[in-house]
Design a protein around this motif. Sequence first.
Motif, PDB file in Angstrom:
ATOM      1  N   LEU A  24     104.349  84.859  79.517  1.00 47.15           N
ATOM      2  CA  LEU A  24     104.331  83.902  78.408  1.00 47.15           C
ATOM      3  C   LEU A  24     104.998  84.478  77.162  1.00 47.15           C
ATOM      4  CD1 LEU A  24     100.852  82.169  78.760  1.00 47.15           C
ATOM      5  CD2 LEU A  24     103.061  81.511  79.728  1.00 47.15           C
ATOM      6  N   ASP A  25     104.935  85.805  76.997  1.00 46.40           N
ATOM      7  CA  ASP A  25     105.663  86.454  75.895  1.00 46.40           C
ATOM      8  C   ASP A  25     107.165  86.298  76.066  1.00 46.40           C
ATOM      9  OD1 ASP A  25     103.320  87.341  74.692  1.00 46.40           O
ATOM     10  OD2 ASP A  25     103.472  89.383  75.509  1.00 46.40           O
ATOM     11  N   ALA A  26     107.622  86.248  77.311  1.00 54.03           N
ATOM     12  CA  ALA A  26     109.053  86.192  77.603  1.00 54.03           C
ATOM     13  C   ALA A  26     109.601  84.767  77.707  1.00 54.03           C
ATOM     14  CB  ALA A  26     109.342  86.942  78.908  1.00 54.03           C
ATOM     15  N   VAL A  27     108.713  83.767  77.706  1.00 56.35           N
ATOM     16  CA  VAL A  27     109.161  82.374  77.776  1.00 56.35           C
ATOM     17  C   VAL A  27     110.066  82.081  76.591  1.00 56.35           C
ATOM     18  CG1 VAL A  27     108.327  79.992  77.461  1.00 56.35           C
ATOM     19  CG2 VAL A  27     107.248  81.480  79.152  1.00 56.35           C
ATOM     20  N   LYS A  28     111.096  81.273  76.852  1.00 52.65           N
ATOM     21  CA  LYS A  28     112.041  80.907  75.794  1.00 52.65           C
ATOM     22  C   LYS A  28     111.591  79.586  75.173  1.00 52.65           C
ATOM     23  CE  LYS A  28     116.857  80.217  74.734  1.00 52.65           C
ATOM     24  NZ  LYS A  28     118.185  79.966  75.254  1.00 52.65           N
ATOM     25  N   TYR A  29     110.742  79.691  74.156  1.00 48.86           N
ATOM     26  CA  TYR A  29     110.304  78.529  73.398  1.00 48.86           C
ATOM     27  C   TYR A  29     111.429  78.126  72.442  1.00 48.86           C
ATOM     28  CZ  TYR A  29     105.700  79.991  75.083  1.00 48.86           C
ATOM     29  OH  TYR A  29     104.641  80.355  75.873  1.00 48.86           O
ATOM     30  N   ASN A  30     111.497  76.844  72.078  1.00 51.35           N
ATOM     31  CA  ASN A  30     112.532  76.414  71.140  1.00 51.35           C
ATOM     32  C   ASN A  30     112.171  76.823  69.705  1.00 51.35           C
ATOM     33  OD1 ASN A  30     110.708  74.488  70.135  1.00 51.35           O
ATOM     34  ND2 ASN A  30     111.716  72.756  71.122  1.00 51.35           N
ATOM     35  N   GLU A  31     112.949  76.364  68.744  1.00 52.56           N
ATOM     36  CA  GLU A  31     112.757  76.749  67.346  1.00 52.56           C
ATOM     37  C   GLU A  31     111.374  76.336  66.815  1.00 52.56           C
ATOM     38  OE1 GLU A  31     115.394  74.341  68.094  1.00 52.56           O
ATOM     39  OE2 GLU A  31     116.465  76.068  68.865  1.00 52.56           O
ATOM     40  N   GLN A  32     110.794  75.308  67.395  1.00 53.97           N
ATOM     41  CA  GLN A  32     109.462  74.844  66.986  1.00 53.97           C
ATOM     42  C   GLN A  32     108.341  75.514  67.782  1.00 53.97           C
ATOM     43  OE1 GLN A  32     111.935  72.274  67.879  1.00 53.97           O
ATOM     44  NE2 GLN A  32     112.604  72.527  65.772  1.00 53.97           N
TER      45      GLN A  32
END
Length: 148
Positions: A24-32
């Motif tokens: 989950l630390d490595a997930v690519k979340y968007n700008e929000q």
Amino acid sequence: MSALFKQLESTNRDDTLPSTSDLLDAVKYNEQGLIPAIAQQFDSGEVLMMAWMNREALEETLRTDRVCYYSRSRGKLWRKGESSGQQQQLKSATLDCDGDTLLLQVEQTGPACHTGRRSCFYVAITPTHAHITSEPLIDPAELYGQRS
């Protein structure tokens, strides 16, 4: 793509994987801070909806097996079915190869769409026209208790 997801490209089924927290630390979340989550009926493969999750929603979903999203319009967690009763029970969750999209296999109770339809994907388009592919299972006013 994160180094962790790049490393997973050559990982086999029997290899030891990182912890869920590390993934989950490595997930690519968007700008929000959000990741798109596609909900699919686990037994039929029917695509029901797409919504957004932040890390908190994803962690709650994994912990409780009841799908929780992040409502951008309300700016808070949205537990699927909290106002309509049409819940999603998590069967499995998988990240795509880049770690930027989530696929949720769910057991959907009733309609998934706020329009009262089973799926949010009901407007079919062609090069020349569009058409509706399904009717509501439940009147949205009834679904959300807006009848007088």
